[in-house]
Write a protein that holds these residues in place. Structure first.
Motif, PDB file in Angstrom:
ATOM      1  N   GLU A  60       0.803  -1.228   0.000  1.00  0.00           N
ATOM      2  CA  GLU A  60       0.000   0.000   0.000  1.00  0.00           C
ATOM      3  C   GLU A  60       0.834   1.275   0.000  1.00  0.00           C
ATOM      4  OE1 GLU A  60      -3.157   0.173   2.829  1.00  0.00           O
ATOM      5  OE2 GLU A  60      -3.789  -1.869   2.375  1.00  0.00           O
ATOM      6  N   ASP A  61       1.896   1.316   0.789  1.00  0.00           N
ATOM      7  CA  ASP A  61       2.709   2.535   0.824  1.00  0.00           C
ATOM      8  C   ASP A  61       3.834   2.528  -0.219  1.00  0.00           C
ATOM      9  OD1 ASP A  61       4.147   0.595   2.074  1.00  0.00           O
ATOM     10  OD2 ASP A  61       4.689   1.791   3.826  1.00  0.00           O
ATOM     11  N   LYS A  62       3.822   1.532  -1.092  1.00  0.00           N
ATOM     12  CA  LYS A  62       4.738   1.425  -2.239  1.00  0.00           C
ATOM     13  C   LYS A  62       6.214   1.434  -1.833  1.00  0.00           C
ATOM     14  CE  LYS A  62       1.396   3.147  -5.456  1.00  0.00           C
ATOM     15  NZ  LYS A  62       1.066   3.939  -6.586  1.00  0.00           N
ATOM     16  N   THR A  63       6.512   0.757  -0.743  1.00  0.00           N
ATOM     17  CA  THR A  63       7.902   0.642  -0.304  1.00  0.00           C
ATOM     18  C   THR A  63       8.456  -0.764  -0.509  1.00  0.00           C
ATOM     19  OG1 THR A  63       7.153   0.132   1.937  1.00  0.00           O
ATOM     20  CG2 THR A  63       7.694   2.446   1.436  1.00  0.00           C
ATOM     21  N   LYS A  64       7.569  -1.737  -0.730  1.00  0.00           N
ATOM     22  CA  LYS A  64       7.981  -3.134  -0.898  1.00  0.00           C
ATOM     23  C   LYS A  64       7.227  -3.759  -2.077  1.00  0.00           C
ATOM     24  CE  LYS A  64      10.294  -3.630   3.075  1.00  0.00           C
ATOM     25  NZ  LYS A  64      11.661  -4.025   3.200  1.00  0.00           N
ATOM     26  N   LEU A  65       7.900  -4.666  -2.756  1.00  0.00           N
ATOM     27  CA  LEU A  65       7.242  -5.483  -3.765  1.00  0.00           C
ATOM     28  C   LEU A  65       6.869  -6.793  -3.080  1.00  0.00           C
ATOM     29  CD1 LEU A  65       6.607  -5.519  -6.883  1.00  0.00           C
ATOM     30  CD2 LEU A  65       8.565  -7.033  -7.054  1.00  0.00           C
ATOM     31  N   LEU A 112      10.220  -7.617  -1.138  1.00  0.00           N
ATOM     32  CA  LEU A 112      11.502  -7.142  -1.662  1.00  0.00           C
ATOM     33  C   LEU A 112      11.526  -5.617  -1.638  1.00  0.00           C
ATOM     34  CD1 LEU A 112      11.491  -9.498  -4.732  1.00  0.00           C
ATOM     35  CD2 LEU A 112      12.941  -9.757  -2.747  1.00  0.00           C
ATOM     36  N   ASP A 113      12.693  -5.056  -1.367  1.00  0.00           N
ATOM     37  CA  ASP A 113      12.834  -3.597  -1.354  1.00  0.00           C
ATOM     38  C   ASP A 113      12.679  -3.043  -2.766  1.00  0.00           C
ATOM     39  OD1 ASP A 113      13.281  -3.435   1.366  1.00  0.00           O
ATOM     40  OD2 ASP A 113      15.444  -3.725   1.143  1.00  0.00           O
ATOM     41  N   ARG A 128      17.066  -5.644  -5.906  1.00  0.00           N
ATOM     42  CA  ARG A 128      17.730  -6.903  -6.280  1.00  0.00           C
ATOM     43  C   ARG A 128      17.809  -7.066  -7.796  1.00  0.00           C
ATOM     44  NH1 ARG A 128      15.701 -11.868  -2.504  1.00  0.00           N
ATOM     45  NH2 ARG A 128      16.405 -11.053  -0.508  1.00  0.00           N
ATOM     46  N   LEU A 129      16.771  -6.646  -8.514  1.00  0.00           N
ATOM     47  CA  LEU A 129      16.782  -6.775  -9.974  1.00  0.00           C
ATOM     48  C   LEU A 129      17.848  -5.866 -10.588  1.00  0.00           C
ATOM     49  CD1 LEU A 129      15.622  -8.020 -12.521  1.00  0.00           C
ATOM     50  CD2 LEU A 129      13.876  -6.254 -12.528  1.00  0.00           C
TER      51      LEU A 129
END
Length: 178
Positions: A60-65, A112-113, A128-129
């Motif tokens: 929701e807060d767009k900090t993690k995938l 994931l970050d 990571r990508l």
């Protein structure tokens, strides 16, 4: 008598499962096994999954995938195993998926970050990508200097890259008409 003769000829056709462990054949497509440490967050598995058992989306807060796998929806087609570039998902030999009372035990989850675009500061991929891409480029022979130049390009979202290219082409075309 005929059945006894067939049993003698072909051997046992049944197994004592569940009293004895059942050994599956080679190439068996069991429950996909997820290794968090190998996942780079490329989302290829989520795109390839025809039953939507794998969902990959921003929190929701767009900090993690957030990567989620629901074994209850899986059809064991093996597409996720085929498309995963790092082997984070492989089909296992596991086939006993029954759970008692709580269906959440059928779900796996990884976070994931997120990497933010250096131009517009919007989230667009995982850290990571980006490091996986840079590592692969280094592995094929790119030197540190060239890689340093390409880091900014790798950390720019596709929308900003497209706008930058349009701007360059527009400047080029205007210069040619004068």
């Amino acid at each position: 008598m005929k059945l006894l003769d067939m049993t003698k000829k072909y051997g046992k056709a049944t197994y004592k499962y569940p009293l004895e462990p059942y050994e599956v054949s080679e190439g068996f497509r069991g429950k996909p096994s997820y290794t968090y440490d190998n996942c780079i967050g490329c989302t290829a598995c989520g795109v390839a999954c025809p039953s939507n058992a794998i969902n990959v989306k921003l929190n929701e807060d767009k900090t993690k995938l957030v990567w989620e796998f629901d074994a209850a929806r899986c059809i064991f087609c093996g597409r996720c195993d085929e498309v995963c570039p790092t082997g984070a998902i492989v089909l296992s030999q596991e086939f006993e998926l029954a759970v008692k009372f709580d269906k959440n035990n059928l779900k796996e989850r990884g976070e994931l970050d997120v990497e933010y675009c250096e131009v517009c500061n919007k989230p667009f991929t995982t850290k990571r990508l980006i490091s996986y891409i840079l590592h692969r480029l280094e592995k094929v022979g790119w030197d540190k200097e060239t890689l340093g130049e390409k880091v900014k390009y790798a950390k720019t979202c596709p929308t900003c890259k497209r706008e930058e290219k349009v701007e360059v082409i527009t400047k080029y075309l205007k210069r040619g008409t004068k």
